[in-house]
Design an enzyme around this catalytic site. Sequence first.
Site, PDB file in Angstrom:
ATOM      1  N   HIS A   1     -93.419  50.197  11.586  1.00  0.00           N
ATOM      2  CA  HIS A   1     -92.391  51.188  11.262  1.00  0.00           C
ATOM      3  C   HIS A   1     -92.961  52.393  10.530  1.00  0.00           C
ATOM      4  CE1 HIS A   1     -89.783  47.312  10.980  1.00  0.00           C
ATOM      5  NE2 HIS A   1     -89.976  47.672  12.229  1.00  0.00           N
TER       6      HIS A   1
ATOM      7  N   LYS B   1     -96.986  54.091   1.468  1.00  0.00           N
ATOM      8  CA  LYS B   1     -96.650  52.761   0.955  1.00  0.00           C
ATOM      9  C   LYS B   1     -97.859  52.109   0.283  1.00  0.00           C
ATOM     10  CE  LYS B   1     -93.397  52.322   4.755  1.00  0.00           C
ATOM     11  NZ  LYS B   1     -93.260  51.916   6.160  1.00  0.00           N
TER      12      LYS B   1
ATOM     13  N   TYR C   1     -93.690  46.125  -1.828  1.00  0.00           N
ATOM     14  CA  TYR C   1     -94.344  47.403  -1.552  1.00  0.00           C
ATOM     15  C   TYR C   1     -93.567  48.579  -2.124  1.00  0.00           C
ATOM     16  CZ  TYR C   1     -91.478  47.025   2.745  1.00  0.00           C
ATOM     17  OH  TYR C   1     -90.485  46.841   3.652  1.00  0.00           O
TER      18      TYR C   1
ATOM     19  N   ASP D   1     -87.486  45.325  16.435  1.00  0.00           N
ATOM     20  CA  ASP D   1     -88.929  45.343  16.687  1.00  0.00           C
ATOM     21  C   ASP D   1     -89.259  44.895  18.107  1.00  0.00           C
ATOM     22  OD1 ASP D   1     -89.950  44.398  13.290  1.00  0.00           O
ATOM     23  OD2 ASP D   1     -89.126  46.245  14.145  1.00  0.00           O
TER      24      ASP D   1
HETATM   25  C1  LIG Z   1     -86.746  49.006   4.996  1.00  0.00           C
HETATM   26  C2  LIG Z   1     -85.393  48.859   4.350  1.00  0.00           C
HETATM   27  C3  LIG Z   1     -84.427  48.033   4.891  1.00  0.00           C
HETATM   28  N1  LIG Z   1     -83.203  47.904   4.282  1.00  0.00           N
HETATM   29  C4  LIG Z   1     -82.216  47.006   4.869  1.00  0.00           C
HETATM   30  C5  LIG Z   1     -81.838  47.350   6.304  1.00  0.00           C
HETATM   31  C6  LIG Z   1     -81.592  46.012   6.943  1.00  0.00           C
HETATM   32  O1  LIG Z   1     -80.226  45.639   6.782  1.00  0.00           O
HETATM   33  C7  LIG Z   1     -82.445  45.031   6.143  1.00  0.00           C
HETATM   34  C8  LIG Z   1     -83.705  44.631   6.872  1.00  0.00           C
HETATM   35  O2  LIG Z   1     -84.327  45.819   7.311  1.00  0.00           O
HETATM   36  P1  LIG Z   1     -85.498  45.745   8.366  1.00  0.00           P
HETATM   37  O3  LIG Z   1     -85.214  44.722   9.395  1.00  0.00           O
HETATM   38  O4  LIG Z   1     -85.772  47.176   8.815  1.00  0.00           O
HETATM   39  O5  LIG Z   1     -86.694  45.255   7.456  1.00  0.00           O
HETATM   40  P2  LIG Z   1     -88.234  45.179   7.881  1.00  0.00           P
HETATM   41  O6  LIG Z   1     -88.368  44.830   9.314  1.00  0.00           O
HETATM   42  O7  LIG Z   1     -88.892  44.363   6.862  1.00  0.00           O
HETATM   43  O8  LIG Z   1     -88.721  46.693   7.713  1.00  0.00           O
HETATM   44  C9  LIG Z   1     -89.826  47.029   6.918  1.00  0.00           C
HETATM   45  O9  LIG Z   1     -90.946  46.533   7.574  1.00  0.00           O
HETATM   46  C10 LIG Z   1     -92.099  47.311   7.671  1.00  0.00           C
HETATM   47  C11 LIG Z   1     -93.270  46.382   7.486  1.00  0.00           C
HETATM   48  C12 LIG Z   1     -92.184  48.486   6.777  1.00  0.00           C
HETATM   49  O10 LIG Z   1     -93.252  48.945   6.388  1.00  0.00           O
HETATM   50  C13 LIG Z   1     -90.965  49.184   6.424  1.00  0.00           C
HETATM   51  O11 LIG Z   1     -91.013  49.519   5.063  1.00  0.00           O
HETATM   52  C14 LIG Z   1     -89.722  48.508   6.707  1.00  0.00           C
HETATM   53  O12 LIG Z   1     -89.238  49.126   7.870  1.00  0.00           O
HETATM   54  O13 LIG Z   1     -82.801  45.712   4.927  1.00  0.00           O
HETATM   55  C15 LIG Z   1     -82.891  48.596   3.132  1.00  0.00           C
HETATM   56  O14 LIG Z   1     -81.782  48.470   2.597  1.00  0.00           O
HETATM   57  N2  LIG Z   1     -83.825  49.441   2.592  1.00  0.00           N
HETATM   58  C16 LIG Z   1     -85.077  49.593   3.152  1.00  0.00           C
HETATM   59  O15 LIG Z   1     -85.915  50.345   2.609  1.00  0.00           O
END
Ligand SMILES: Cc1cn([C@H]2C[C@H](O)[C@@H](COP(=O)(O)OP(=O)(O)O[C@H]3O[C@H](C)C(=O)[C@H](O)[C@H]3O)O2)c(=O)[nH]c1=O
Length: 181
Positions: free
Chosen positions: A62, A71, A131, A168
């Site tokens: 992402h 980050k 992070y 993803d």
């Molecule tokens: C990233 C983020 C997500 N959220 C909420 C949105 C979704 O309801 C839930 C899970 O989000 P997501 O599936 O996008 O989480 P990851 O797949 O871990 O995303 C992260 O994974 C990769 C490794 C990254 O480097 C990014 O920082 C980030 O995108 O958390 C938030 O409320 N705030 C945030 O900053």
Amino acid sequence: MIVTPDDKLPDVLKIEPRVFGDSRGFFFEVFQQERYSSSGLSQAFVQDNVSRSSRGTLRGLHFQLVRPQAKLIQVIRGEIFDVAVDVRKSSPTFGQWTGYRLSDVNHHQLYIPAGFAHGFCVISETADVLYKCTDYYFPQHERCLLWNDPAVGIAWPLEDFPILSAKDQQGQTLANLESFD
Ligand SMILES: Cc1cn([C@H]2C[C@H](O)[C@@H](COP(=O)(O)OP(=O)(O)O[C@H]3O[C@H](C)C(=O)[C@H](O)[C@H]3O)O2)c(=O)[nH]c1=O
């Protein structure tokens, strides 16, 4: 604290904090503004995130196209293979990747500047990842690079097909990705 620029992507920094071990366990400073700023991490961090994932999970890759985030990645429990991909079209290393094993044993950190996609896969039974980000979360600006795009060719240390979010699973290939000029 030892800061080592990556061989291929020198804007990506491996950071080895000074760890104080004793009979009780260990102590180290996860972040210290003055020291990290003098090591090249001068942009202020405004948001800290934590995620917990089970073995075989892959999150990423992402980045935010607008309000891009740098980050600072740290594993608080377990072990991950952490990856950065250069997604700056004008960069001589566009599309190239690098990866590091970060764990609660080596305590290594990875600094990934804006302009890079970030993702990781979980090697241990469980991994808690902390992070710091240099800008806030704007989901409308988030883009996803497909984890197994052959044009990038990331050598993920995975035994089986990874556990992926729906988002993803639908990542874009580098050729189709909206990325930085
Ligand atoms: C990233 C983020 C997500 N959220 C909420 C949105 C979704 O309801 C839930 C899970 O989000 P997501 O599936 O996008 O989480 P990851 O797949 O871990 O995303 C992260 O994974 C990769 C490794 C990254 O480097 C990014 O920082 C980030 O995108 O958390 C938030 O409320 N705030 C945030 O900053």
